[in-house]
Scaffold this motif. Sequence first.
Motif, mmCIF file in Angstrom:
data_model
loop_
_atom_site.group_PDB
_atom_site.id
_atom_site.type_symbol
_atom_site.label_atom_id
_atom_site.label_comp_id
_atom_site.label_asym_id
_atom_site.label_seq_id
_atom_site.Cartn_x
_atom_site.Cartn_y
_atom_site.Cartn_z
ATOM 1 N N VAL A 5 -25.439 29.257 -10.539
ATOM 2 C CA VAL A 5 -25.772 27.839 -10.697
ATOM 3 C C VAL A 5 -25.715 27.167 -9.333
ATOM 4 O O VAL A 5 -24.665 27.149 -8.686
ATOM 5 N N GLU A 6 -26.869 26.605 -8.921
ATOM 6 C CA GLU A 6 -26.945 25.923 -7.634
ATOM 7 C C GLU A 6 -26.657 24.436 -7.795
ATOM 8 O O GLU A 6 -26.889 23.844 -8.850
ATOM 9 N N SER A 7 -26.180 23.852 -6.713
ATOM 10 C CA SER A 7 -25.980 22.403 -6.666
ATOM 11 C C SER A 7 -26.087 21.946 -5.223
ATOM 12 O O SER A 7 -26.066 22.771 -4.299
ATOM 13 N N GLY A 8 -26.223 20.630 -5.046
ATOM 14 C CA GLY A 8 -26.196 20.067 -3.704
ATOM 15 C C GLY A 8 -27.534 19.642 -3.141
ATOM 16 O O GLY A 8 -27.598 19.107 -2.029
ATOM 17 N N GLY A 9 -28.615 19.870 -3.874
ATOM 18 C CA GLY A 9 -29.916 19.450 -3.375
ATOM 19 C C GLY A 9 -30.051 17.937 -3.391
ATOM 20 O O GLY A 9 -29.203 17.222 -3.902
ATOM 21 N N PHE A 37 -33.145 31.844 -1.315
ATOM 22 C CA PHE A 37 -34.587 31.845 -1.142
ATOM 23 C C PHE A 37 -35.079 30.412 -1.367
ATOM 24 O O PHE A 37 -34.344 29.577 -1.884
ATOM 25 N N ARG A 38 -36.322 30.162 -0.991
ATOM 26 C CA ARG A 38 -36.899 28.847 -1.266
ATOM 27 C C ARG A 38 -38.379 28.993 -1.593
ATOM 28 O O ARG A 38 -39.033 29.951 -1.182
ATOM 29 N N GLN A 39 -38.868 28.011 -2.334
ATOM 30 C CA GLN A 39 -40.279 28.016 -2.706
ATOM 31 C C GLN A 39 -40.822 26.605 -2.613
ATOM 32 O O GLN A 39 -40.361 25.704 -3.335
ATOM 33 N N TYR A 94 -34.728 25.458 -3.732
ATOM 34 C CA TYR A 94 -33.887 26.510 -3.166
ATOM 35 C C TYR A 94 -33.183 27.259 -4.291
ATOM 36 O O TYR A 94 -32.591 26.641 -5.188
ATOM 37 N N TYR A 95 -33.256 28.585 -4.225
ATOM 38 C CA TYR A 95 -32.703 29.452 -5.261
ATOM 39 C C TYR A 95 -31.609 30.348 -4.678
ATOM 40 O O TYR A 95 -31.765 30.902 -3.584
ATOM 41 N N CYS A 96 -30.563 30.493 -5.439
ATOM 42 C CA CYS A 96 -29.518 31.463 -5.146
ATOM 43 C C CYS A 96 -29.851 32.762 -5.868
ATOM 44 O O CYS A 96 -30.365 32.722 -7.007
ATOM 45 N N ALA A 97 -29.561 33.896 -5.240
ATOM 46 C CA ALA A 97 -29.885 35.186 -5.842
ATOM 47 C C ALA A 97 -28.805 36.203 -5.513
ATOM 48 O O ALA A 97 -28.114 36.083 -4.498
ATOM 49 N N ALA A 98 -28.687 37.202 -6.377
ATOM 50 C CA ALA A 98 -27.708 38.270 -6.181
ATOM 51 C C ALA A 98 -28.367 39.625 -6.381
ATOM 52 O O ALA A 98 -29.117 39.819 -7.348
#
Length: 125
Positions: A5-9, A37-39, A94-98
């Motif tokens: 779960v991303e936050s802070g944008g 990553f970003r798109q 912006y995406y977080c990935a593992a």
Amino acid sequence: QVQLVESGGGLVQSGGSLRLSCAASGTIYSSYVMAWFRQAPGKEREFVASVSWRNNKKSYAESVKGRFTISRDAAENTVALQMNALKPEDTAVYYCAADDSPDSPPSAISAYDYWGQGTQVTVSS
């Protein structure tokens, strides 16, 4: 199974800073690589930065080197992306990935097994 779960944008002026955070639920093993990553609209998703959970080795895209810093907190299971000197061309989701079994370069999008839902970053000129 890992959930991210991303936050802070948000919206920031050119030259400003933002700090993104990614909270991971589930077990992050030492073999994992975590990345951002970003798109941008109309563009393909691209690598931004990665960090090895095992040895804290970091990699960056050329376009963000010297401006962005990735960090991990193993105790909290979080990954952060500190973004400074932001430019309008940094505008993207912006995406977080593992990656749970890294055997590819950290910039290889296909290597990642888990993804967050994304957080919007908008940089105004």
